[in-house]
Scaffold this active site. Sequence first.
Site, PDB file in Angstrom:
ATOM      1  N   GLU A  57       0.830  -1.269  -0.058  1.00 54.05           N
ATOM      2  CA  GLU A  57       0.128   0.053  -0.032  1.00 54.05           C
ATOM      3  C   GLU A  57       1.009   1.312  -0.043  1.00 54.05           C
ATOM      4  OE1 GLU A  57      -3.015   0.744   3.236  1.00 54.05           O
ATOM      5  OE2 GLU A  57      -3.640   2.406   2.142  1.00 54.05           O
ATOM      6  N   ASP A 102      -1.848  12.331  -3.869  1.00 58.28           N
ATOM      7  CA  ASP A 102      -1.836  13.786  -4.385  1.00 58.28           C
ATOM      8  C   ASP A 102      -3.189  14.661  -4.294  1.00 58.28           C
ATOM      9  OD1 ASP A 102       0.765  12.852  -5.648  1.00 58.28           O
ATOM     10  OD2 ASP A 102      -0.381  11.904  -7.256  1.00 58.28           O
ATOM     11  N   LYS A 146      -2.692  19.316  -9.452  1.00 53.62           N
ATOM     12  CA  LYS A 146      -3.183  20.316 -10.534  1.00 53.62           C
ATOM     13  C   LYS A 146      -2.525  19.602 -11.657  1.00 53.62           C
ATOM     14  CE  LYS A 146      -4.215  24.265  -8.011  1.00 53.62           C
ATOM     15  NZ  LYS A 146      -4.201  23.666  -6.685  1.00 53.62           N
ATOM     16  N   ASP A 174     -10.592  11.127  -5.237  1.00 54.36           N
ATOM     17  CA  ASP A 174     -11.777  11.985  -5.002  1.00 54.36           C
ATOM     18  C   ASP A 174     -11.788  13.136  -6.009  1.00 54.36           C
ATOM     19  OD1 ASP A 174      -9.715  12.978  -3.498  1.00 54.36           O
ATOM     20  OD2 ASP A 174     -11.337  14.125  -2.322  1.00 54.36           O
TER      21      ASP A 174
HETATM   22  C1  SAM Z   1      -4.114  12.231   0.822  1.00 51.76           C
HETATM   23  S1  SAM Z   1      -3.518  11.233   1.723  1.00 51.76           S
HETATM   24  C2  SAM Z   1      -4.402   9.554   1.964  1.00 51.76           C
HETATM   25  C3  SAM Z   1      -3.753   8.867   2.960  1.00 51.76           C
HETATM   26  C4  SAM Z   1      -4.672   7.331   3.052  1.00 51.76           C
HETATM   27  N1  SAM Z   1      -4.282   6.463   1.988  1.00 51.76           N
HETATM   28  C5  SAM Z   1      -6.319   7.513   3.118  1.00 51.76           C
HETATM   29  O1  SAM Z   1      -6.768   7.363   2.037  1.00 51.76           O
HETATM   30  O2  SAM Z   1      -6.767   8.136   4.150  1.00 51.76           O
HETATM   31  C6  SAM Z   1      -2.049  10.631   1.008  1.00 51.76           C
HETATM   32  C7  SAM Z   1      -1.005  10.262   1.709  1.00 51.76           C
HETATM   33  O3  SAM Z   1       0.193   9.549   0.670  1.00 51.76           O
HETATM   34  C8  SAM Z   1       1.524  10.065   1.329  1.00 51.76           C
HETATM   35  N2  SAM Z   1       2.490  10.230   0.024  1.00 51.76           N
HETATM   36  C9  SAM Z   1       2.340  11.276  -0.734  1.00 51.76           C
HETATM   37  N3  SAM Z   1       3.184  11.250  -1.631  1.00 51.76           N
HETATM   38  C10 SAM Z   1       3.873   9.921  -1.473  1.00 51.76           C
HETATM   39  C11 SAM Z   1       4.803   9.133  -2.069  1.00 51.76           C
HETATM   40  N4  SAM Z   1       5.380   9.614  -3.012  1.00 51.76           N
HETATM   41  N5  SAM Z   1       5.220   7.877  -1.721  1.00 51.76           N
HETATM   42  C12 SAM Z   1       4.721   7.484  -0.483  1.00 51.76           C
HETATM   43  N6  SAM Z   1       3.534   8.179   0.208  1.00 51.76           N
HETATM   44  C13 SAM Z   1       3.350   9.176  -0.170  1.00 51.76           C
HETATM   45  C14 SAM Z   1       1.047  11.271   2.066  1.00 51.76           C
HETATM   46  O4  SAM Z   1       2.244  11.081   3.229  1.00 51.76           O
HETATM   47  C15 SAM Z   1      -0.089  11.163   2.592  1.00 51.76           C
HETATM   48  O5  SAM Z   1      -0.172  10.171   4.020  1.00 51.76           O
END
Ligand code: SAM
Length: 335
Positions: A30, A105, A109, A141
């Site tokens: 994941e 992300d 954008k 979303d």
């Molecule tokens: C919008 S949150 C969603 C978190 C969770 N999956 C949820 O649905 O509640 C995006 C997550 O991805 C992580 N993230 C962002 N870019 C990443 C990357 N390149 N590799 C691993 N994790 C990343 C961020 O730290 C954040 O916790």
Amino acid sequence: MQTHKLDSLTMAWPTDWTALFGTSRPLILEIGFGQGTFLFHLARKYPEANIIGLEISNQCLVKAENTLQREQVANVRVIHSRAETALNHLFEPSSLWQVHINFPDPWFKRNHARRRLMQRDTLDALVSRLQPGGELYLATDILAYAEMSAELLQDTPGLDNLFDTPWVDAIPGRVTTKYEARARAEGRDCHYFAYRRNNLPAPDVPVIKDLEMPHLVFTTPLSLETMAQRFEPFKHSEGDIHVGFSAVFRGEHTLLFEIHVNEPTINQHTALLLTQRYGAEKTYTLQMGTFGHPRPTQGMHIAVSTLGNWLLSLHHEAQVVSQKVQALSSADQGH
Ligand SMILES: C[S@@+](CC[C@H](N)C(=O)[O-])C[C@H]1O[C@@H](n2cnc3c(N)ncnc32)[C@H](O)[C@@H]1O
């Protein structure tokens, strides 16, 4: 700085997952597990699999590490890693059974191509790492993100869509993540993708391993003090590798150069060390420092060769004694 038990910058490239888990089981990944709801749901749903969660957020990692310890979950490991680093350095081709990406992300954008997770190079690495029959699940979303992902996935011959439509807006019985619950509460629809790896050839994405340690030995009439005084911060780019030399610090017999090495699959903030050779008055060695856990990547070779060239340029009598630096063409210039 928080140091985590597992970090892609300190793990073996590639990683021996059987040794790490102590069992050989199908691997589920994941990416960006956030608060961990989905990760621990996967652990319960697939007790016959080993589950790996990737995060870049310290707070999310600490929370998941505490849960793992408290609840003694045997089949989950969490790793401090960007997805790009893990996919390219840690996993061998055809090694993953499932990959889940939930709400990546959030500040997407359309023109922020460089920083987003769903892009051609990362998807190619992901397809290469999926085993035949392996599955990729994505949720978002953001309608524009769904549209962009649909285009990208349709252009990926190694994956077959499991739905009749590019995506669906509901999956009955799906566990709701924190971000998903918030999106729904704020009135946003969620879009879900499911793809399966077919038997067509995967993109050729070799595991990026450590190179040899780069180094340069040279003579120059200049003292460490003079070289430090002449230093000014500078940047250097080769292809999509960017190196910044930001500061110099003086030790007793050393100079320490602070550097940022940004490569498509890995970013390193570390130091190069210039040491005066013991017994040899004006002979110096330039090499990777041991601060943090620097890895000898292509970018680190470029950093040593660029700084080395600058140091040599400071005096017309400066001479290379020996060097091991690999050029971008991967031709080894060392001798
Ligand atoms: C919008 S949150 C969603 C978190 C969770 N999956 C949820 O649905 O509640 C995006 C997550 O991805 C992580 N993230 C962002 N870019 C990443 C990357 N390149 N590799 C691993 N994790 C990343 C961020 O730290 C954040 O916790």
